[in-house]
Design a protein around this motif. Sequence first.
Motif, mmCIF file in Angstrom:
data_model
loop_
_atom_site.group_PDB
_atom_site.id
_atom_site.type_symbol
_atom_site.label_atom_id
_atom_site.label_comp_id
_atom_site.label_asym_id
_atom_site.label_seq_id
_atom_site.Cartn_x
_atom_site.Cartn_y
_atom_site.Cartn_z
ATOM 1 N N SER A 101 9.068 -4.058 -15.795
ATOM 2 C CA SER A 101 9.988 -3.933 -14.663
ATOM 3 C C SER A 101 9.944 -5.173 -13.767
ATOM 4 O O SER A 101 10.517 -5.191 -12.677
ATOM 5 C CB SER A 101 9.644 -2.694 -13.833
ATOM 6 N N GLN A 177 0.575 2.957 3.672
ATOM 7 C CA GLN A 177 1.269 3.094 2.392
ATOM 8 C C GLN A 177 2.233 1.945 2.131
ATOM 9 O O GLN A 177 2.193 1.317 1.076
ATOM 10 C CB GLN A 177 2.019 4.416 2.354
ATOM 11 N N ALA A 178 3.091 1.668 3.102
ATOM 12 C CA ALA A 178 4.140 0.665 2.889
ATOM 13 C C ALA A 178 3.587 -0.759 2.894
ATOM 14 O O ALA A 178 4.303 -1.705 2.555
ATOM 15 C CB ALA A 178 5.230 0.810 3.948
ATOM 16 N N ALA A 181 1.310 -4.062 -1.871
ATOM 17 C CA ALA A 181 2.163 -4.789 -2.826
ATOM 18 C C ALA A 181 1.404 -4.950 -4.139
ATOM 19 O O ALA A 181 0.180 -4.817 -4.187
ATOM 20 C CB ALA A 181 2.505 -6.164 -2.264
ATOM 21 N N ALA A 223 5.693 -6.216 -7.233
ATOM 22 C CA ALA A 223 6.357 -5.225 -6.365
ATOM 23 C C ALA A 223 5.998 -5.577 -4.933
ATOM 24 O O ALA A 223 4.821 -5.648 -4.591
ATOM 25 C CB ALA A 223 5.891 -3.820 -6.702
ATOM 26 N N GLY A 226 5.904 -1.992 0.291
ATOM 27 C CA GLY A 226 6.944 -0.967 0.404
ATOM 28 C C GLY A 226 7.286 -0.381 -0.955
ATOM 29 O O GLY A 226 7.728 0.748 -1.068
ATOM 30 N N GLU A 227 7.051 -1.166 -2.021
ATOM 31 C CA GLU A 227 7.382 -0.743 -3.386
ATOM 32 C C GLU A 227 6.121 -0.459 -4.213
ATOM 33 O O GLU A 227 6.146 0.292 -5.185
ATOM 34 C CB GLU A 227 8.141 -1.879 -4.096
ATOM 35 N N GLY A 228 5.020 -1.126 -3.792
ATOM 36 C CA GLY A 228 3.811 -1.125 -4.623
ATOM 37 C C GLY A 228 3.261 0.259 -4.914
ATOM 38 O O GLY A 228 2.992 0.604 -6.074
ATOM 39 N N ARG A 230 4.696 3.206 -4.778
ATOM 40 C CA ARG A 230 5.591 4.029 -5.608
ATOM 41 C C ARG A 230 5.443 3.668 -7.085
ATOM 42 O O ARG A 230 5.354 4.525 -7.958
ATOM 43 C CB ARG A 230 7.046 3.828 -5.160
ATOM 44 N N ARG A 231 5.370 2.349 -7.364
ATOM 45 C CA ARG A 231 5.213 1.924 -8.761
ATOM 46 C C ARG A 231 3.886 2.418 -9.343
ATOM 47 O O ARG A 231 3.806 2.818 -10.500
ATOM 48 C CB ARG A 231 5.220 0.392 -8.861
ATOM 49 N N THR A 234 4.087 6.149 -10.161
ATOM 50 C CA THR A 234 4.854 6.362 -11.402
ATOM 51 C C THR A 234 3.992 6.008 -12.610
ATOM 52 O O THR A 234 3.996 6.703 -13.629
ATOM 53 C CB THR A 234 6.135 5.486 -11.404
#
Length: 380
Positions: A101, A177-178, A181, A223, A226-228, A230-231, A234
């Motif tokens: 990704s 959380q956010a 990275a 990532a 903010g994205e780290g 969540r990835r 998953t």
Amino acid sequence: MDFSISQDDRIAVDAFSRYLEKEIAPFHDRPEEFTDKENVQAALLGLLDYGMGNGLVAEKFGGLGLSTTTVGLLFEQLAKTAPDLSIVALIQLEAGLLLASGNEYQREHYLAPILNAEKIACIGISEPGAGSNIVEISTRATKVEGGYRISGEKQWISNGHYSDFIICVARENDDPQAGLALMIVDRDAGYTTKNIAKMALNRQSTAQVFFDDVFVPDENVLAPAGEGLRRLMTLLEGSRPLVGLLAVGVAQAAFEQAVAYAQERSQHGKVIAAHQLIQARVADMAVDIEAARLMLYAALDKITRGERADLQSSMAKYFATEAALRVVRHAMAIHGGNGVTREFPIEELYRIAPILAVTEGTSEMQQLIIGRSLLGHSAF
Ligand SMILES: Cc1cc2nc3c(=O)[nH]c(=O)nc-3n(C[C@H](O)[C@H](O)[C@H](O)COP(=O)(O)OP(=O)(O)OC[C@H]3O[C@@H](n4cnc5c(N)ncnc54)[C@H](O)[C@@H]3O)c2cc1C
């Protein structure tokens, strides 16, 4: 509801089992000590034909594009034959998923070389002060011209000591959380490692990783903050069933050892296999293994169909790794005194099983994730 394994998967599993017996069993016959990188890479190279390391990556990116279910079925066989090596392959699979990704530069420089075993990856989440609670990560990424400078320490990093790069979870800001990275840090950029001796699985590396003001260029941000997280979530949803299958592989090996031993050893005038309490142990082992497999396959099936599977994934990982602990205990008991000697493989399997209940989230954390999902309240 179809519980059967497809004809194609059956053929793939049979072919892989034959390959493992011939080519990979000797890897596990090595002394229980750190295996050098060249040997690990040589073993990994052979596994690529069967999707171990490259199976989950889409064909358009150079992987085999297998389903999660197929990879899981194959992975269980690898875990049964060579648990140490299965961890190396698991991390390559996970890194492949994350990198697929990524951007074109990342796919060319980091994904492609793991798909041909030229490079070994590791994934750095845990730290001395942040294990079960990922949001306590303190490894810091500070923005500078053209990139970031990273300082901090990671702990328990599988593949760490012979890694060519690390996918590192680093904190860009103070938001719990956010702020997290994912960054790819090259070994050449200057991180250092120290291998950790464990109670088992020492043919592969688990390491401390140290970052002392290491430069990471902007193009290596996998990532952004903010994205780290969540990835990562998953990733764990997909990889926990594989850790569960690792436990099933270990449990199946212990089961087979115990059954063979019970049919060989005689006491009280007959083989111990003919004693009722031995049969009770064998029955409990078989039930645990079968139940674990079914839960894991169900979780994998959901993932393959693109459905959300975090609950099933945690349930299956929790059950399978705890079941493996019960199975190795029964298998050890069936071996009597021989079970505690280094002459019989059960002793090593007995030491491997507890490790699997810790990695990728302890049993307690799986219970809490399951509880949160069922009750709607987070207890952590
Ligand atoms: C062999 C091995 C390989 C690993 N590979 C990797 C890797 O490649 N990359 C990586 O990043 N990490 C890796 N890990 C780290 C692993 O994910 C952590 O060890 C695990 O998440 C637990 O963290 P901890 O060891 O800090 O234990 P802690 O979080 O300190 O937990 C200690 C105990 O407290 C319990 N506990 C914690 N919080 C709670 C709570 N809220 N309620 C109830 N009980 C709680 C835990 O269940 C555990 O029993 C590996 C670990 C091992 C052993």
